[in-house]
Write an enzyme that holds these catalytic residues in place. Sequence first.
Site, short mmCIF file in Angstrom:
data_model
loop_
_atom_site.label_atom_id
_atom_site.label_comp_id
_atom_site.label_asym_id
_atom_site.label_seq_id
_atom_site.Cartn_x
_atom_site.Cartn_y
_atom_site.Cartn_z
N SER A 212 4.69 0.90 -9.77
CA SER A 212 3.56 0.94 -8.82
C SER A 212 2.44 1.77 -9.40
O SER A 212 2.60 2.97 -9.69
CB SER A 212 4.03 1.56 -7.51
N GLY B 29 2.07 4.72 2.57
CA GLY B 29 0.86 5.54 2.56
C GLY B 29 0.75 6.44 1.34
O GLY B 29 -0.35 6.71 0.89
N GLY C 181 2.71 7.86 -2.54
CA GLY C 181 3.77 7.81 -3.54
C GLY C 181 4.58 9.10 -3.48
O GLY C 181 4.17 10.08 -2.84
N GLY C 182 5.73 9.10 -4.11
CA GLY C 182 6.51 10.32 -4.28
C GLY C 182 7.25 10.79 -3.04
O GLY C 182 7.64 11.96 -2.98
N ASP D 89 10.64 -0.87 -1.75
CA ASP D 89 9.46 -0.09 -2.12
C ASP D 89 9.49 1.29 -1.46
O ASP D 89 9.41 1.40 -0.25
CB ASP D 89 8.21 -0.88 -1.65
N MET E 15 -4.69 0.34 0.31
CA MET E 15 -4.60 1.09 1.58
C MET E 15 -5.99 1.28 2.16
O MET E 15 -6.94 1.57 1.42
CB MET E 15 -3.99 2.46 1.32
N GLY F 148 7.00 4.10 -8.39
CA GLY F 148 5.74 4.75 -8.75
C GLY F 148 5.99 6.04 -9.50
O GLY F 148 5.90 6.09 -10.74
N HIS G 14 2.99 -3.66 -9.58
CA HIS G 14 2.83 -3.53 -8.13
C HIS G 14 1.57 -2.72 -7.85
O HIS G 14 1.38 -1.64 -8.41
CB HIS G 14 4.07 -2.82 -7.58
N MET H 225 -1.64 -2.76 2.52
CA MET H 225 -1.35 -1.87 3.65
C MET H 225 -2.65 -1.70 4.41
O MET H 225 -3.25 -0.61 4.42
CB MET H 225 -0.79 -0.54 3.14
N GLY I 257 10.48 5.61 -2.93
CA GLY I 257 11.54 6.58 -3.22
C GLY I 257 12.60 6.08 -4.18
O GLY I 257 13.73 6.57 -4.17
N HIS J 144 0.23 -5.31 -2.67
CA HIS J 144 0.84 -4.90 -1.39
C HIS J 144 -0.29 -4.40 -0.50
O HIS J 144 -0.84 -3.33 -0.72
CB HIS J 144 1.86 -3.81 -1.72
C1 DX5 Z 1 3.99 3.54 -0.65
C2 DX5 Z 1 3.66 2.44 -1.63
C3 DX5 Z 1 4.58 2.42 -2.77
C4 DX5 Z 1 4.51 3.66 -3.62
C5 DX5 Z 1 5.89 3.90 -4.11
O1 DX5 Z 1 3.18 3.45 0.45
O2 DX5 Z 1 3.73 1.16 -0.99
O3 DX5 Z 1 4.42 1.26 -3.57
O4 DX5 Z 1 3.63 3.60 -4.69
O5 DX5 Z 1 5.89 5.09 -4.81
P1 DX5 Z 1 7.19 5.90 -5.14
O6 DX5 Z 1 8.02 5.06 -6.03
O7 DX5 Z 1 6.63 7.10 -5.83
O8 DX5 Z 1 7.87 6.22 -3.84
ZN ZN Z 2 3.82 -0.68 -2.35
#
Ligand code: DX5
Ligand code: ZN
Length: 220
Positions: free
Chosen positions: A8, A142, A144-145, A179, A37, A201, A33, A68, A181, A66
């Site tokens: 991602s 919303g 990453g991480g 998608d 947002m 990500g 990916h 959002m 964690g 994706h």
């Molecule tokens: C979250 C995104 C994910 C995100 C995942 O809202 O849709 O695609 O980038 O990131 P990690 O892998 O760091 O959880």
């Molecule tokens: Zn995503």
Amino acid sequence: MPCFIAPSLLSANFGRLAEEIRSVEEGGADILHVDVMDGHFVPNISIGPLVVEAVCKVTRLPVDVHLMIEKPERYIADFIAAGANRLSVHVEACTHLNRTLAEIHRLGAQPGVALNPSTPLSAIEEVLEELFQVVLMSVNPGFGGQRFIPSSLKKIARLRGMLEQRATQSERPIWIEVDGGINAETAAQVRQAGADILVAGHAVFRHPNPAQAMAQLRQA
Ligand code: DX5
Ligand code: ZN
């Protein structure tokens, strides 16, 4: 069962996006990916069609966008014109889901539906045949991480069961994309539960060696 790794870009360094993309391509990524947002559907704002277009120009991988965003139907033509190969909308953000999926298909992209952790699988029962993939969120979207939500595992397994029942009537696979964690530990768990596509990500782009990070996910 095939396993696809989809880094991602949300966790990539946006100041050197082309290099980041090249590093995951060379490291064996299957899909890119891209998280869009709008600051309404999710509290964060990321990127729009202009950046997606720039990404599509520098990669040969399928670009999995994706969305959002609220009322995604307003923007699907723009993202497909920008080069998106796969476009997933959130079921919670889309009133006329059937029509929106048909439109994505008509415009030449592969339609997907994303579900928040609290959204039941029954929300997509009536549109399964329109889908190329189901994106199961294993964090609240919303950012990453975030930490993987453990109850996602049972949901993945239930979706796998739903798709297997359907497979007796149709040859075409519908992929399960997970998608949020994903790391070496959770990758093994979601694979066992039945996931086909692993979005990652932080685990990939915040690792000193993205290629090695992807190899670890694949091994898991
Ligand atoms: C979250 C995104 C994910 C995100 C995942 O809202 O849709 O695609 O980038 O990131 P990690 O892998 O760091 O959880
Ligand atoms: Zn995503």
